[in-house]
Every structure is written in structure tokens, then in C-alpha cells.
Motif scaffolding. Structure first.
Motif: not given
Length: 342
Positions: A67-72, A99-105, A108-115, A227-234
Motif C-alpha cells: 500500500g502507498v498513502l500519498l497526499q492530495r 498495489m493499493t495507492v490512496e490519496f489524502l485530501e 490534519t494529523p488526526e485524519k492522516v493517523a486514522s488513514h 511562508m507556509t502554503t499548506y500545500e495549497s496553490a491559492a
């Protein structure tokens, strides 16, 4: 044309008819190289029993559930990683990989840990990109205790248990970016920095290497606070617009983290300056076009195919080696692109 028969297949594979029959009916009695030869010949001639032969070959292989867990998944970089890893796993001969590849939208640490815990229950080895956080570390230890090895990708992670790593030497990445500014900027001045998150350790190490280069080689530059973008283009676009407004004397921008497409949009929306240098991270369609039109000056990028190969190989080693094998650390060189090399 008549449908290929078993004798046709035997002739194409260079084996006897009885061997083909054993592959079809008693695959456990046939050596793997012979089964592979028959399978390849069946594919080549369009043998009607191809599905049966494929099943016979794969049924004798050990199945590895990875399994692979990636970000957005909407971010091109992570989608490209997922595609490359899935493609490499599917192309392996002699090994059966599910192979299982999943993405996290929600990052937050809670959601990442749960996944992490959820995916760790479904696979035999897990590779992931995640922020360093106590909840994430606890989740990793939870699945390590179940016997599921963990491989951190891109940025190293720590927990009580051993975690393998696959990625670049991020300190060298930062120093290489700094070297580019030192050599390309005409007059030392202010350099802005964007990071995705201070909990993504690769970006923290990038920044550390970046600053260390200037302390050692050229103290004439002023390195602004990141400056922190929080991985957001906007968010990245807003930050770059703000920096350019508040610091019109900036000589450069280092985009170390996520949101590079937003940073590119902000830079394109301002008059081009021949004395301004922008260094970014990862090559894909948007950054390639930004190099070509002069918005970006320099790109540091993961070699995607090697990244995929090292990821799958390390996961298999971690799974088959067991806890006694310890953690594996794999670092490899990065690609560099300029407007003249794309």
C-alpha cells in the motif's frame, strides 16, 4: 485463420505437448521459467487458453499486498508518483504485487493517523508521505506492532519503531538550490521562501541546507522567513503576491514546498525582471512551461521512474526481511532542469 491449438503452442514455446498440458492442469509440477516461456508464447500466438495459463503462472507466485498513502491526488506531483509506482508494480515479472495507492485530501494529523491505521490493516507493507506529528508516529507504531513494515517517502519520519526511507538527500537539495541563486543572481538581496508545512521534514531539511550554504559561501544574501502554503496553490499565490508587494527589492524566490502552480501564477502576473531568479521543485507540465517562458529559472526534481522502482523494491525487502532486518535507507540523486534543458 484457425484457432491456435496446444501443439501450436508447444511448438511456439519450444516445449513438448505434455509440458503444455502440465502447465494447464498441474502447474505446480512445472518449473517457473518453463511456465513463463509457455505464457509468453501463448500471448504471442493468441492462444485461446491464455487466461488459464496466466492463472497457472500467477497461482504459483507469492502475492505481495503493498500500500502507498500519498497526499492530495489533485496535485500533479503526487498523481505522477502514484501512477509511476502502480505501473512499476504491474510490470514486474516473476512476482505478483497487489498495489493499493490512496490519496489524502484532509491533511490534519488526526485524519492522516486514522488513514494510516486503516490502510495498514489491509496491506503487508506500507509506504507513505506524511507530516511528522505525535499522532502520526503513534499510528505508525500501531501498524509496526502488527508486523506491517513502514517506508517513509520523500521526507523521513520517526517513531518508536524502525521506519525505512526512500527519497532524496534533502539537505543537498537545499544547498543546490542556494548554489543556483548564488551563481545566477547578479546582486545579492532578499530571497523569499515558500514551504508546504513545517511538519514535512524534507522541506525543513531543504531550508536548513539552503541557509547553511549562504552562511558558508555568501552572507550578502538576506534569507527571509519561510511562508507556509499548506500545500495549497491559492495560498501560495497570495503569499507570493504579498511578498512582491511588501518587498519589491526581492531578488529571488525559492519554492521549496507545495503550491508551486499558485506561485507561478503570481510571478506571471507581475512584470518580468531580468535580475529575478525563481527556483522550484519537481518537473511536470506546469513547471516545464514556466521554465520555457522564463517564470522559473531552475528546477530540482525527483527522477520519477527510479523513485517508483526504489519504493517498490524497498517495500518488498522490508516485508520479506521481517523486523530483524531493520530499517532500509535509500537515497538517490536528483534531476536538474533549466530553460535550456527541457
Amino acid at each position: 485463420m484457425k484457432r491456435p491449438t496446444i501443439p501450436d503452442l508447444a511448438e511456439a514455446a519450444g516445449v513438448s505437448v505434455s509440458t503444455v498440458n502440465r502447465v494447464l492442469n498441474e502447474p505446480g509440477q512445472v518449473r517457473k521459467p518453463t511456465k513463463d516461456r509457455v505464457l509468453h508464447a501463448a500471448e504471442a500466438i493468441g492462444f485461446y487458453g491464455l487466461g488459464t495459463i496466466t492463472h497457472a503462472v500467477k497461482s504459483s507466485q507469492t502475492t505481495h499486498r503493498l500500500g502507498v498513502l500519498l497526499q492530495r491526488g489533485a496535485r500533479t506531483f503526487y498523481k505522477n508518483i502514484g501512477d509511476a509506482i502502480s505501473r512499476f508494480a504491474a510490470e514486474q515479472d516473476g512476482v505478483n504485487i497487489e498495489m493499493t495507492v490512496e490519496f489524502l485530501e484532509d491533511l490534519t494529523p488526526e485524519k492522516v493517523a486514522s488513514h494510516i491505521v486503516s490502510l495498514g490493516e489491509r496491506v503487508e507493507a506500507l509506504a507513505l508521505v506524511a507530516p511528522q506529528h505525535p499522532l502520526v508516529a503513534d499510528a505508525i507504531d500501531t501498524i509496526l506492532d502488527r508486523g506491517v513494515p513502514v517506508v517513509s517517502l520523500i521526507g523521513p519520519l520517526t517513531a518508536q519503531g524502525n521506519i525505512s526511507f526512500v527519497g532524496l538527500d534533502n539537505w543537498k537539495v537545499g544547498r543546490t538550490a542556494a548554489w543556483a541563486f548564488d551563481k545566477m543572481v547578479r546582486e545579492p538581496g532578499k530571497i523569499g521562501i515558500l514551504v508546504g508545512s513545517h511538519r514535512l521534514r524534507n522541506q525543513e531539511m531543504n531550508e536548513s541546507g539552503f541557509r547553511s550554504y549562504f552562511r558558508e559561501h555568501n552572507s550578502g544574501f538576506t534569507i527571509m522567513e519561510p511562508m507556509t502554503t499548506y500545500e495549497s496553490a491559492a495560498v501560495a499565490r497570495e503569499h507570493v503576491e504579498q511578498m512582491l508587494t511588501e518587498h519589491p527589492d526581492m531578488c529571488g524566490l525559492y519554492i521549496s514546498g507545495g503550491g508551486i502552480t499558485g506561485a507561478i501564477a503570481a510571478l506571471r502576473n507581475t512584470p518580468k525582471r531580468s535580475d529575478f531568479v525563481a527556483v522550484g521543485y519537481e518537473l511536470f507540465d506546469d513547471t516545464r512551461s514556466a521554465l520555457i517562458d522564463g517564470t522559473l529559472s531552475f528546477i530540482i526534481s525527483h527522477p520519477m521512474e527510479r523513485f517508483a522502482r526504489e519504493t517498490v523494491t524497498t517495500m518488498l525487502k522490508a516485508k520479506t526481511g521481517g523486523r530483524e532486518a531493520g530499517a532500509h535507507r535509500v537515497t538517490f540523486g536528483f534531476d536538474i532542469y533549466t530553460p535550456e534543458s527541457v
